[in-house]
Motif scaffolding. Structure first.
Motif, short mmCIF file in Angstrom:
data_model
loop_
_atom_site.label_atom_id
_atom_site.label_comp_id
_atom_site.label_asym_id
_atom_site.label_seq_id
_atom_site.Cartn_x
_atom_site.Cartn_y
_atom_site.Cartn_z
N GLU A 1 0.84 -1.21 0.00
CA GLU A 1 0.00 0.00 0.00
C GLU A 1 0.87 1.25 0.00
N GLY A 2 1.94 1.23 0.80
CA GLY A 2 2.85 2.37 0.84
C GLY A 2 3.53 2.59 -0.50
N MET B 1 3.27 5.90 -3.02
CA MET B 1 4.42 6.60 -3.59
C MET B 1 4.31 6.68 -5.12
N LYS B 2 3.88 5.58 -5.72
CA LYS B 2 3.72 5.56 -7.18
C LYS B 2 2.68 6.57 -7.62
N ARG B 3 1.55 6.61 -6.93
CA ARG B 3 0.49 7.57 -7.26
C ARG B 3 0.93 8.99 -6.98
N GLY B 4 1.88 9.14 -6.07
CA GLY B 4 2.39 10.47 -5.75
C GLY B 4 3.45 10.97 -6.71
N ILE C 1 7.64 16.16 -11.20
CA ILE C 1 6.28 16.31 -10.69
C ILE C 1 6.04 15.28 -9.59
N TYR C 2 5.51 15.75 -8.46
CA TYR C 2 5.13 14.81 -7.42
C TYR C 2 4.07 15.45 -6.53
N ARG C 3 3.37 14.63 -5.77
CA ARG C 3 2.36 15.10 -4.84
C ARG C 3 2.85 14.87 -3.42
#
Length: 280
Positions: A138-139, A143-146, A153-155
């Motif tokens: 899940e973590g 990170m991948k989605r972020g 680019i990152y969230r």
């Protein structure tokens, strides 16, 4: 090295002003303090009396505990308010409370004392635990989605959530064989995506190779880079660069960089380095 161009989300927040009296590197400065203006509210003391650092440290612990208690109570009160509005059908106000709760999940809550920021070094990665593996996954997904691995680019909110998932996994399953992996990724998050948190990052890298001495991750190299380029601690960087050279293979890119930096920092060329006895 990822560029820090973050998508940041506007949130409703309450800022609690607390003045800390620092006592060494055990205290981690919050990100906001790096951007805030410094104001002096009282004249600087000119007393020559020695400062009792024990009392200063105790006062700091009291202040930190006060902040954490108020933080937890604030979240709990907001949860109760959200539930009240939901139960009584106040849709608009329920939405406001939900928005504020969502905002809290996007803020990195500091524990301020290093021993509280990073779990104890005595843990050992040993057991294959399916539940821990699932949480670790899940973590990684957060990170991948972020935007992990996507230059430019990152969230930040997703990275904060991922770090909390990894930390919760370590807390719940401290003997999992994934705790070293989780520690390395926490180091990556604090190094690459959360500005001003280098001291926390190197501690997570250290936990990676302490908890899992056979780790496949370049934790020592990454910690050396942080000490070298971010914290400007030459001695700590050199110690780790030497370990990278001694433990790595000659053709490895990290080993080559470590050799180069040792030469630049010490003035000792590579041929001479190669003739020196290997330190354990």
């Amino acid at each position: 090295m990822y560029a820090r161009i973050a998508f940041r989300f506007g949130i409703a927040s309450i800022v609690v002003g607390v003045t800390f009296v620092g006592a060494g590197c055990s205290t981690i400065a919050p990100v906001g303090s790096l951007r805030a203006s410094h104001r002096t509210t009282a004249p600087r003391s000119t007393s020559t009396e020695p400062v009792d650092l024990t009392l200063v440290a105790v006062r700091e612990v009291d202040l930190v505990e006060e902040v954490v208690a108020h933080r937890d109570e604030y979240r709990a009160s907001l949860d109760r308010l959200h539930g009240y509005y939901s139960e009584h059908g106040y849709a608009a106000k329920q939405g406001w409370a939900a928005y504020e709760l969502d905002g809290l999940s996007k803020v990195k809550p500091f524990r301020y004392l290093m021993d509280a920021e990073v779990p104890a070094e005595s843990l050992h990665a040993a057991d294959s635990i399916a539940e821990a593996d699932a949480i670790f996954g899940e973590g990684q997904e957060l990170m991948k989605r972020g935007g992990h691995g996507v230059p430019g680019i990152y969230r930040e909110d997703r990275m904060i959530q991922a770090a909390e998932v990894f930390r919760n996994m370590i807390s719940k399953y401290p003997s999992s064989d994934k705790i070293g992996d989780a520690a390395f990724l926490c180091g990556e998050i604090h190094k690459e995506y959360l500005p001003g948190q280098e001291q926390i990052a190197v501690k997570w890298y250290e936990r990676c190779w302490t908890w899992d001495p056979q780790t496949i991750h370049p934790a020592k190299f990454q910690a050396a880079v942080v000490y070298d380029y971010r914290l400007h601690d030459r001695d700590a960087a050199l110690e780790l660069y030497h370990r990278v050279v001694n433990e790595g293979s000659p053709g490895d890119a990290n080993t080559r960089h470590a050799l180069k930096r040792i030469e630049e920092l010490t003035g000792v060329d590579r041929a001479t380095q190669a003739s020196l006895p290997v330190t354990p």
